[in-house]
Design a protein around this motif. Structure first.
Motif, mmCIF file in Angstrom:
data_model
loop_
_atom_site.group_PDB
_atom_site.id
_atom_site.type_symbol
_atom_site.label_atom_id
_atom_site.label_comp_id
_atom_site.label_asym_id
_atom_site.label_seq_id
_atom_site.Cartn_x
_atom_site.Cartn_y
_atom_site.Cartn_z
ATOM 1 N N ARG A 1 46.599 33.090 38.392
ATOM 2 C CA ARG A 1 47.412 33.510 37.852
ATOM 3 C C ARG A 1 47.801 34.724 37.915
ATOM 4 N NH1 ARG A 1 49.137 30.747 32.190
ATOM 5 N NH2 ARG A 1 46.990 29.754 31.963
ATOM 6 N N GLN A 2 49.109 35.199 38.456
ATOM 7 C CA GLN A 2 49.833 36.106 38.727
ATOM 8 C C GLN A 2 49.294 37.582 38.713
ATOM 9 O OE1 GLN A 2 52.643 37.792 37.114
ATOM 10 N NE2 GLN A 2 52.756 39.338 39.025
ATOM 11 N N LEU A 3 49.088 38.005 37.028
ATOM 12 C CA LEU A 3 48.496 39.162 37.007
ATOM 13 C C LEU A 3 47.050 39.393 36.917
ATOM 14 C CD1 LEU A 3 50.085 41.528 34.913
ATOM 15 C CD2 LEU A 3 49.192 41.015 33.031
ATOM 16 N N ALA A 4 46.427 38.266 37.014
ATOM 17 C CA ALA A 4 45.217 38.443 37.226
ATOM 18 C C ALA A 4 45.019 38.810 38.373
ATOM 19 C CB ALA A 4 44.686 37.424 36.084
ATOM 20 N N ALA A 5 45.807 37.902 39.865
ATOM 21 C CA ALA A 5 45.292 38.510 40.796
ATOM 22 C C ALA A 5 45.690 39.630 41.091
ATOM 23 C CB ALA A 5 46.359 37.280 41.873
ATOM 24 N N LEU A 6 46.721 40.680 40.155
ATOM 25 C CA LEU A 6 46.760 41.478 40.160
ATOM 26 C C LEU A 6 46.585 42.829 40.547
ATOM 27 C CD1 LEU A 6 49.633 43.114 41.124
ATOM 28 C CD2 LEU A 6 50.223 43.620 38.876
ATOM 29 N N PHE A 7 45.622 42.459 39.281
ATOM 30 C CA PHE A 7 44.420 43.042 39.281
ATOM 31 C C PHE A 7 43.402 43.172 39.700
ATOM 32 C CE2 PHE A 7 40.403 42.896 35.686
ATOM 33 C CZ PHE A 7 40.157 44.251 36.027
ATOM 34 N N VAL A 8 42.916 41.667 39.980
ATOM 35 C CA VAL A 8 41.312 41.600 41.252
ATOM 36 C C VAL A 8 42.132 42.359 42.450
ATOM 37 C CG1 VAL A 8 40.900 39.407 42.820
ATOM 38 C CG2 VAL A 8 41.619 39.406 39.619
ATOM 39 N N ARG A 9 43.146 42.008 43.128
ATOM 40 C CA ARG A 9 43.683 42.780 44.438
ATOM 41 C C ARG A 9 43.677 44.611 43.430
ATOM 42 N NH1 ARG A 9 48.035 39.068 44.543
ATOM 43 N NH2 ARG A 9 49.205 40.835 43.869
ATOM 44 N N ARG A 10 43.520 45.150 42.582
ATOM 45 C CA ARG A 10 43.622 46.320 42.712
ATOM 46 C C ARG A 10 42.330 46.655 42.423
ATOM 47 N NH1 ARG A 10 49.654 47.764 39.665
ATOM 48 N NH2 ARG A 10 50.339 46.872 41.459
ATOM 49 N N ILE A 11 41.457 45.938 41.247
ATOM 50 C CA ILE A 11 40.057 46.754 41.164
ATOM 51 C C ILE A 11 39.114 46.855 42.046
ATOM 52 C CG2 ILE A 11 39.329 44.937 39.797
ATOM 53 C CD1 ILE A 11 37.857 46.453 38.288
ATOM 54 N N GLN A 12 39.336 46.020 43.008
ATOM 55 C CA GLN A 12 38.532 46.073 44.789
ATOM 56 C C GLN A 12 38.425 47.354 45.052
ATOM 57 O OE1 GLN A 12 39.519 43.053 47.565
ATOM 58 N NE2 GLN A 12 40.569 42.098 45.625
ATOM 59 N N ARG A 13 40.200 47.153 44.840
ATOM 60 C CA ARG A 13 39.878 48.890 45.597
ATOM 61 C C ARG A 13 39.030 50.638 44.562
ATOM 62 N NH1 ARG A 13 45.767 49.384 45.745
ATOM 63 N NH2 ARG A 13 46.303 47.020 46.431
ATOM 64 N N ASP A 14 38.525 50.035 43.490
ATOM 65 C CA ASP A 14 38.189 51.146 42.927
ATOM 66 C C ASP A 14 36.911 51.416 43.396
ATOM 67 O OD1 ASP A 14 40.002 51.345 41.322
ATOM 68 O OD2 ASP A 14 39.793 50.273 39.833
ATOM 69 N N PRO A 15 36.092 52.942 43.452
ATOM 70 C CA PRO A 15 35.538 53.284 44.107
ATOM 71 C C PRO A 15 33.845 52.816 43.330
ATOM 72 C CG PRO A 15 36.114 55.189 43.191
ATOM 73 C CD PRO A 15 36.901 53.803 43.425
ATOM 74 N N GLY A 16 34.013 52.282 42.287
ATOM 75 C CA GLY A 16 32.500 51.551 41.955
ATOM 76 C C GLY A 16 32.494 50.725 41.719
ATOM 77 N N VAL A 17 32.823 49.440 42.602
ATOM 78 C CA VAL A 17 33.312 48.006 42.228
ATOM 79 C C VAL A 17 32.412 47.306 43.550
ATOM 80 C CG1 VAL A 17 34.314 46.149 42.216
ATOM 81 C CG2 VAL A 17 34.895 47.576 40.631
ATOM 82 N N ASP A 18 31.873 47.215 44.039
ATOM 83 C CA ASP A 18 30.817 46.716 44.593
ATOM 84 C C ASP A 18 31.751 45.049 44.700
ATOM 85 O OD1 ASP A 18 29.188 48.434 46.085
ATOM 86 O OD2 ASP A 18 27.160 47.264 45.148
ATOM 87 N N ARG A 19 31.929 44.492 44.051
ATOM 88 C CA ARG A 19 32.382 43.286 44.165
ATOM 89 C C ARG A 19 33.215 42.032 43.226
ATOM 90 N NH1 ARG A 19 27.795 37.997 46.362
ATOM 91 N NH2 ARG A 19 29.321 37.125 47.389
ATOM 92 N N VAL A 20 34.219 41.895 43.431
ATOM 93 C CA VAL A 20 34.855 40.829 41.709
ATOM 94 C C VAL A 20 34.777 39.354 42.595
ATOM 95 C CG1 VAL A 20 37.351 41.494 41.195
ATOM 96 C CG2 VAL A 20 36.618 42.795 41.964
ATOM 97 N N ILE A 21 34.658 38.937 41.309
ATOM 98 C CA ILE A 21 34.612 37.979 41.086
ATOM 99 C C ILE A 21 35.885 37.311 40.579
ATOM 100 C CG2 ILE A 21 33.598 35.504 40.702
ATOM 101 C CD1 ILE A 21 31.334 37.792 41.387
ATOM 102 N N GLY A 22 36.278 36.104 41.129
ATOM 103 C CA GLY A 22 37.485 35.707 40.126
ATOM 104 C C GLY A 22 37.660 33.557 39.288
ATOM 105 N N VAL A 23 37.674 33.952 38.408
ATOM 106 C CA VAL A 23 37.157 32.263 37.176
ATOM 107 C C VAL A 23 38.254 32.226 37.871
ATOM 108 C CG1 VAL A 23 35.710 31.228 36.422
ATOM 109 C CG2 VAL A 23 34.678 33.337 37.845
#
Lengths: 360, 408
Positions: free
Chosen positions: A12-34
């Protein structure tokens, strides 16, 4: 060691937006979308796994990537595919999907944090309800069906999960109507109609939340709690301020067609039998009685203050939507011209001059 | 020109000192500058009388933009009077100080350009009142805000602008001319902070609540607004619920009352509810049971004083001599009134009798002296409820004894 975040409903559009943004957070290593279907929006560097959360396979995904933060965004009012999907499949994804996902989380020792996107629809919408809902206000009339009932059930499962896994920080975020330049939601679809059907004799109060605020608060809840803040719990998330439906229609420049409540119910069943657009009974109830929530809890405990007010969110949506039939700008110009006609006889509209700064 | 002379005297009436001569002078100079500008500056609270600044006003008009004084590009005003400080109050700031004292009476030729417009303008002034153009521009500004949706409502749906400009003006004639309401003791509602106004309820239709709202809105010295709590039936009926929300009413439940009091609002409540509203005519002015006293605990929690209020006159507007339970059940109403004229005369029977009303606000009962757990104490609840109820009942009797007639 950074975090591994799993986001459901990533197509979905909103989740995709969130996925793109949380990748840039410093503490986040990896993001998996399902999601069950391939994504329709960019996911950036995130890893996409095509998996149906209604199937036990989701447990394998959790174990394989050693996920520690699960953001469940796959609680949706509309099926992903408007042609193939039906209300039944949407309900299955919402309810069975949540059960399956929570079961998998319970078995996955790596999971430390669960964030669930819920909705303020869980409060229902009835004339006997208090005007402003608190997180603790029990609904006088529980939603009888549709998306709101799904959300109520999902929240019930989440509470059960929180009891069984007390070591997991569980955050339930109840969002008001999500709008924004590109948001997809039933209300956005409604506001995109050229003419807005409304319920005669009712002017509901509405609250919106901007999609940027949605991603911000999801990131806040998915991240480590800041000093003094507590991210576990249930929070209402809505922009400040309230707009009436009539006000929204005027700002969007949409003419309204007030209809009698029985006529709306009847036309709904006709439309549904033809197979054209469908609007749910809960949406009709919302457009009859409206709903406003108090956001003090999110402010004080979660430490989240939305950047966009309800008014600004609608303005952002209006920009993305294009102009309506009765553009407010044109109407204002017409009034100004009328004032201009009066002007030669007197002082050119003192009141008008005072108003100009507001309109820009 | 004869018409033009009518105006200054009318306008000068509210100028306290020595303004007459200046007013006459500036009138002839200002020409068509009209009431709009002057009205704007004559706001209450600006002590110094303000004569229009002739040259500037005229210059503005020539440009046809109606710029306000503080806007840049506005050359040094040729005709600033000693009243420049009033303009400063309107936001002109230091500019005005510089301009002050540059001399008066330099009305110049600019003023003269408007001489030919006077007759038509004067005629309109005569027909519509001297400040018709100001009112028209205010009305258009209001219209503009309404049609573009540029106004604010609070969380409860209270549309202050609509209430002030439209709803109150609709109810005011009923209040002043029809029921000729007399209000006493409005000073008992505090100038600021929360208060809970508790009143008796009567009259078959809740007109008493609306009149109470007008009374507080129009006559309270500090311009307080009463936020009434209504039955859930109000919020179920189409149109009624919309208007009630916009007028600032909300559902009578502890959460809403608490939220309003915490915001420092004056909240009005009728604890009798439908028992009081739909009681038979024979029981008039007999207070019914005051619910469970929930209003007392709400006031205690918020520390808001309770202002007892008695309304005399509302009982007789629809003398209810019967109640059709069958019709009431059929329509889902708590009662269906039968009065000597309704439903016999149909819609005509729904016109209320023109009784003379008195609204008396009593001494506030403070609630801030109690410990926080007092709100849970049932004995205290009952005592305070009784105290409020007795006060209202006694005041009702006193007012009834003093009343000359139901209609005068």
């Amino acid at each position: 060691m950074g975090k591994v975040v799993l986001v459901t409903g990533a197509a979905r559009q909103l989740a995709a937006l969130f996925v793109r943004r949380i990748q840039r957070d410093p503490g986040v290593d990896r993001v998996i979308g399902v999601d069950a279907q391939p994504p329709q929006h960019r996911l950036g560097a995130a890893h996409f796994v095509q998996a149906d959360i209604r199937q036990p396979a989701i447990g394998k995904v959790l174990a394989e990537y050693a996920v520690d933060t699960v953001v469940h965004m796959d609680v949706q009012g509309t099926p992903l595919d408007p042609r193939g999907g039906s209300r039944t499949s949407a309900k299955e994804t919402n309810v069975i999907g949540a059960m399956q996902l929570l079961g998998a989380c319970q078995k996955a020792p790596s999971v430390r944090r669960l964030v669930v996107k819920s909705t303020t629809s869980v409060y229902g919408s009835a004339p006997r309800d208090p005007a402003v809902f608190d997180e603790t206000t029990p609904a006088k009339a529980l939603p009888s069906g549709g998306f709101a009932k799904d959300a109520v059930e999902v929240e019930g499962y989440v509470r059960g999960f929180a009891r069984r896994r007390p070591d997991v920080a569980v955050t339930v975020l109840r969002f008001a109507h999500i709008l924004g330049p590109a948001a997809e939601s039933p209300l956005a679809a409604y506001f995109s109609l050229p003419v807005l059907p409304t319920v005669l004799g009712y002017d509901p109060r509405l609250q919106f939340v901007h999609e940027d605020d949605v991603t911000d608060v999801l990131r806040l809840a998915a991240g480590e709690p800041r000093n003094g803040a507590l991210t576990a719990g249930t929070f209402n998330i809505a922009g400040d301020g309230v707009l009436l439906l009539s006000q929204c229609a005027r700002r969007l420049g949409c003419p309204t067609v007030p209809m009698l409540l029985p006529a709306i119910r009847w036309s709904r069943s006709v439309l549904r039998s033809v197979g054209a657009t469908d609007f749910s009974p809960e949406q009709i109830r919302l457009l009859t009685h409206g709903r406003v929530v108090r956001t003090a809890h999110a402010r004080e405990v979660l430490g989240f203050t939305p950047r966009h007010t309800t008014e600004e969110t609608l303005a952002a949506f209006a920009q993305g939507r294009g102009e309506g039939l009765l553009q407010p700008r044109r109407l204002a110009e017409a009034v100004d011209r009328l004032a201009g006609l009066l002007a030669p006889n007197g002082n050119p509209a003192a009141g008008k001059q005072e108003e100009v700064p507001h309109h820009g | 020109m004869a018409d033009a002379k009518v105006i200054p005297f009318d306008d000068d009436r509210d100028r306290p000192r020595g303004a007459t001569a200046r007013g006459a002078r500036s009138r002839s100079a200002a020409g068509g500058a009209g009431g709009a500008g002057r009205r704007k500056s004559d706001k209450p609270g600006q002590p110094s009388p303000l004569a229009p600044v002739p040259g500037r006003r005229a210059a503005d008009e020539q440009r046809g933009t109606g710029q306000r004084p503080e806007e840049p590009g506005d050359g040094p005003g040729p005709g600033r009077g000693p009243e420049a400080e009033a303009d400063a109050a309107a936001g002109a700031g230091e500019r005005a100080d510089q301009d002050a004292g540059t001399g008066t009476g330099a009305a110049g030729a600019a003023g003269g350009t408007h001489e030919q417009e006077r007759p038509a303008n004067g005629l309109l002034d005569r027909m519509l009142g001297s400040d018709w153009d100001a009112r028209a521009s205010r009305g258009l500004a209001f219209l503009r805000r309404r049609i573009t949706g540029d106004y604010e409502v609070d969380d409860f749906g209270y549309d202050r602008e609509l209430t002030d400009q439209v709803l109150m003006s609709l109810m005011r004639p009923v209040y002043e001319k029809y029921f000729r309401v007399e209000v006493k003791g409005l000073e008992n509602i505090p100038a600021e902070g929360p208060a809970l106004v508790v009143t008796n309820h009567s009259g078959t239709l809740p007109l008493d609540g609306l009149m109470l709202q007008v009374a507080v809105h129009d006559h309270h010295p500090d311009g307080r607004h009463l936020r009434l709590l209504g039955a859930d039936l109000v919020f179920m009926l189409p149109l009624v619920n919309e208007l009630a929300r916009k007028a600032g009413h909300t559902l009578a439940c502890a959460e809403d009352a608490q939220a309003l009091l915490e915001r420092g609002e004056v909240v009005g409540v009728m604890p009798e509810g439908f028992k009081g509203l739909g009681k038979p005519f024979a029981d008039r002015y007999k207070l019914q049971r005051f619910g469970r006293g929930g209003f007392v605990s709400t006031a205690l929690r918020a520390g808001a004083p309770i202002v007892p209020c008695s309304i005399v006159g509302a009982e007789e507007i629809y003398p209810m001599i019967g109640n059709s339970r069958t019709l009431a059940r059929l329509l889902g109403f708590p009662y269906f009134p039968i009065t000597p004229t309704f439903p016999l005369l149909g819609a005509l029977g729904a016109v209320p009798l023109p009784t003379k009303w008195t609204i008396q606000f009593g001494e506030p009962i403070p609630t801030d002296g109690y410990p926080p757990e007092a709100a849970e104490d049932p004995m205290l609840m009952f005592n305070l409820t009784d105290q409020v109820r007795e006060t209202i009942q006694h005041t009702l009797y006193k007012l009834l004894v003093r009343r000359r007639s139901v209609f005068f």
